[in-house]
Write a protein that holds these residues in place. Sequence first.
Motif, PDB file in Angstrom:
ATOM      1  N   LEU A   1      -6.649 -52.419  69.003  1.00 52.87           N
ATOM      2  CA  LEU A   1      -6.725 -50.968  68.949  1.00 52.87           C
ATOM      3  C   LEU A   1      -5.329 -50.353  68.903  1.00 52.87           C
ATOM      4  O   LEU A   1      -5.056 -49.426  68.131  1.00 52.87           O
ATOM      5  N   GLY A   2      -4.433 -50.878  69.739  1.00 46.33           N
ATOM      6  CA  GLY A   2      -3.059 -50.374  69.741  1.00 46.33           C
ATOM      7  C   GLY A   2      -2.388 -50.566  68.397  1.00 46.33           C
ATOM      8  O   GLY A   2      -1.710 -49.662  67.886  1.00 46.33           O
ATOM      9  N   LEU A   3      -2.574 -51.737  67.787  1.00 44.92           N
ATOM     10  CA  LEU A   3      -1.985 -51.997  66.474  1.00 44.92           C
ATOM     11  C   LEU A   3      -2.535 -51.014  65.443  1.00 44.92           C
ATOM     12  O   LEU A   3      -1.784 -50.486  64.611  1.00 44.92           O
ATOM     13  N   SER A   4      -3.828 -50.758  65.492  1.00 48.08           N
ATOM     14  CA  SER A   4      -4.441 -49.812  64.556  1.00 48.08           C
ATOM     15  C   SER A   4      -3.863 -48.409  64.736  1.00 48.08           C
ATOM     16  O   SER A   4      -3.588 -47.701  63.760  1.00 48.08           O
ATOM     17  N   LEU A   5      -3.677 -47.989  65.981  1.00 49.00           N
ATOM     18  CA  LEU A   5      -3.104 -46.667  66.239  1.00 49.00           C
ATOM     19  C   LEU A   5      -1.699 -46.553  65.672  1.00 49.00           C
ATOM     20  O   LEU A   5      -1.296 -45.499  65.179  1.00 49.00           O
ATOM     21  N   ALA A   6      -0.945 -47.647  65.739  1.00 46.44           N
ATOM     22  CA  ALA A   6       0.421 -47.626  65.218  1.00 46.44           C
ATOM     23  C   ALA A   6       0.437 -47.590  63.700  1.00 46.44           C
ATOM     24  O   ALA A   6       1.173 -46.795  63.085  1.00 46.44           O
ATOM     25  N   LEU A   7      -0.362 -48.433  63.060  1.00 48.13           N
ATOM     26  CA  LEU A   7      -0.308 -48.566  61.612  1.00 48.13           C
ATOM     27  C   LEU A   7      -0.984 -47.404  60.892  1.00 48.13           C
ATOM     28  O   LEU A   7      -0.530 -46.993  59.820  1.00 48.13           O
ATOM     29  N   VAL A   8      -2.050 -46.889  61.468  1.00 44.44           N
ATOM     30  CA  VAL A   8      -2.836 -45.862  60.776  1.00 44.44           C
ATOM     31  C   VAL A   8      -2.445 -44.456  61.207  1.00 44.44           C
ATOM     32  O   VAL A   8      -2.240 -43.570  60.381  1.00 44.44           O
ATOM     33  N   GLU A   9      -2.312 -44.253  62.525  1.00 44.91           N
ATOM     34  CA  GLU A   9      -2.097 -42.899  63.041  1.00 44.91           C
ATOM     35  C   GLU A   9      -0.669 -42.644  63.523  1.00 44.91           C
ATOM     36  O   GLU A   9      -0.332 -41.516  63.884  1.00 44.91           O
ATOM     37  N   ARG A  10       0.149 -43.680  63.580  1.00 43.87           N
ATOM     38  CA  ARG A  10       1.536 -43.561  64.049  1.00 43.87           C
ATOM     39  C   ARG A  10       1.613 -43.020  65.480  1.00 43.87           C
ATOM     40  O   ARG A  10       2.553 -42.302  65.831  1.00 43.87           O
ATOM     41  N   ARG A  11       0.635 -43.369  66.280  1.00 39.86           N
ATOM     42  CA  ARG A  11       0.643 -42.988  67.697  1.00 39.86           C
ATOM     43  C   ARG A  11       1.295 -44.132  68.473  1.00 39.86           C
ATOM     44  O   ARG A  11       0.642 -44.924  69.140  1.00 39.86           O
ATOM     45  N   PHE A  12       2.609 -44.195  68.381  1.00 39.39           N
ATOM     46  CA  PHE A  12       3.323 -45.371  68.857  1.00 39.39           C
ATOM     47  C   PHE A  12       3.339 -45.501  70.378  1.00 39.39           C
ATOM     48  O   PHE A  12       3.249 -46.607  70.912  1.00 39.39           O
TER      49      PHE A  12
ATOM     50  N   GLU B   1      -1.177 -64.038  69.876  1.00 39.09           N
ATOM     51  CA  GLU B   1      -1.637 -62.929  69.042  1.00 39.09           C
ATOM     52  C   GLU B   1      -1.198 -61.583  69.609  1.00 39.09           C
ATOM     53  O   GLU B   1      -0.836 -60.669  68.857  1.00 39.09           O
ATOM     54  N   LEU B   2      -1.181 -61.479  70.932  1.00 38.70           N
ATOM     55  CA  LEU B   2      -0.825 -60.211  71.554  1.00 38.70           C
ATOM     56  C   LEU B   2       0.660 -59.903  71.375  1.00 38.70           C
ATOM     57  O   LEU B   2       1.037 -58.735  71.204  1.00 38.70           O
ATOM     58  N   TYR B   3       1.495 -60.933  71.396  1.00 33.75           N
ATOM     59  CA  TYR B   3       2.929 -60.724  71.158  1.00 33.75           C
ATOM     60  C   TYR B   3       3.196 -60.441  69.677  1.00 33.75           C
ATOM     61  O   TYR B   3       4.088 -59.664  69.334  1.00 33.75           O
ATOM     62  N   HIS B   4       2.426 -61.071  68.822  1.00 35.38           N
ATOM     63  CA  HIS B   4       2.530 -60.787  67.394  1.00 35.38           C
ATOM     64  C   HIS B   4       2.192 -59.320  67.131  1.00 35.38           C
ATOM     65  O   HIS B   4       2.894 -58.628  66.377  1.00 35.38           O
ATOM     66  N   ASN B   5       1.134 -58.836  67.759  1.00 31.94           N
ATOM     67  CA  ASN B   5       0.756 -57.431  67.587  1.00 31.94           C
ATOM     68  C   ASN B   5       1.827 -56.484  68.122  1.00 31.94           C
ATOM     69  O   ASN B   5       2.124 -55.450  67.507  1.00 31.94           O
ATOM     70  N   LEU B   6       2.407 -56.830  69.267  1.00 35.42           N
ATOM     71  CA  LEU B   6       3.482 -56.006  69.816  1.00 35.42           C
ATOM     72  C   LEU B   6       4.664 -55.940  68.848  1.00 35.42           C
ATOM     73  O   LEU B   6       5.249 -54.872  68.634  1.00 35.42           O
ATOM     74  N   ALA B   7       5.007 -57.066  68.275  1.00 33.24           N
ATOM     75  CA  ALA B   7       6.106 -57.088  67.312  1.00 33.24           C
ATOM     76  C   ALA B   7       5.779 -56.231  66.096  1.00 33.24           C
ATOM     77  O   ALA B   7       6.633 -55.494  65.585  1.00 33.24           O
ATOM     78  N   ARG B   8       4.543 -56.278  65.634  1.00 36.85           N
ATOM     79  CA  ARG B   8       4.148 -55.477  64.473  1.00 36.85           C
ATOM     80  C   ARG B   8       4.179 -53.981  64.789  1.00 36.85           C
ATOM     81  O   ARG B   8       4.562 -53.175  63.935  1.00 36.85           O
ATOM     82  N   VAL B   9       3.780 -53.621  65.996  1.00 35.61           N
ATOM     83  CA  VAL B   9       3.855 -52.206  66.388  1.00 35.61           C
ATOM     84  C   VAL B   9       5.304 -51.734  66.373  1.00 35.61           C
ATOM     85  O   VAL B   9       5.624 -50.663  65.839  1.00 35.61           O
ATOM     86  N   HIS B  10       6.191 -52.535  66.949  1.00 40.92           N
ATOM     87  CA  HIS B  10       7.604 -52.140  66.980  1.00 40.92           C
ATOM     88  C   HIS B  10       8.199 -52.101  65.563  1.00 40.92           C
ATOM     89  O   HIS B  10       9.048 -51.249  65.268  1.00 40.92           O
TER      90      HIS B  10
END
Length: 232
Positions: free
Chosen positions: A16-27, A46-55
């Motif tokens: 969900l956090g990754l989606s918010l970052a990529l789609v809505e830019r709610r970082f 996977e969770l660290y991969h997602n964190l890296a993608r958000v950043h």
Amino acid sequence: AAHDLGPANPRYRSFLGLSLALVERRFDRALELCRSAAREEFFNPELYHNLARVHLARYSYFSSVKKNPGKASESLLRAEIYGTQAVVRRPNDPEVRVLMGRIYQIKLAQRPVSELSQAVLNQSPVVREFTRALELDPDNGEAELGLGIYYLFIPQFLGGDGHRARNHFKRAAQLMPDNPEPLVWLSISYRQEGRLREARKYLDRAIAIDPDHPFVQAEAARLLNAEREQRK
């Protein structure tokens, strides 16, 4: 089962956090969700991969949209830290390797002298990560694209080669037929050599896939200017 897919599930929160970052830019909210998930499942790569993608998404936003180099730099550093932790936890994941290749490619563009000096002594981390991704997944189009970009821009004495770059771009285009970016890069490589007819051929193919893509539109403007100059 439904509870497992809800907010109590760390993987759900991370996604969900990754989606918010990529789609809505709610970082801020995205990082809050992803960090809480990683704290609960410390060993889950996977969770660290997602964190890296958000950043990394946050880096792109602050560097290209907000023009805030301080926040952009901090985000890139965090992306590298979390990406490295994902590699430690899952060294044979091609997607993790592609992510690290992208991060190192950005660093190379920012500090070309220091990064290329290091590449003289050791293999470039960009090449290392994308090559490893292809060893793990020979049909990884993102890795082919990354290698093409690398060989297009580095100096010849370090292996830079437009023909070699185009081979990677063409392979990426085959593997990602719905993605216009490899075709745009092919157009760029030919335009830089003054071969505008070939550049136009590949750009027109990219336009046919997605005429509204910002990268397509930017290269369309550059190529049009080059064609006008050539006709003078």
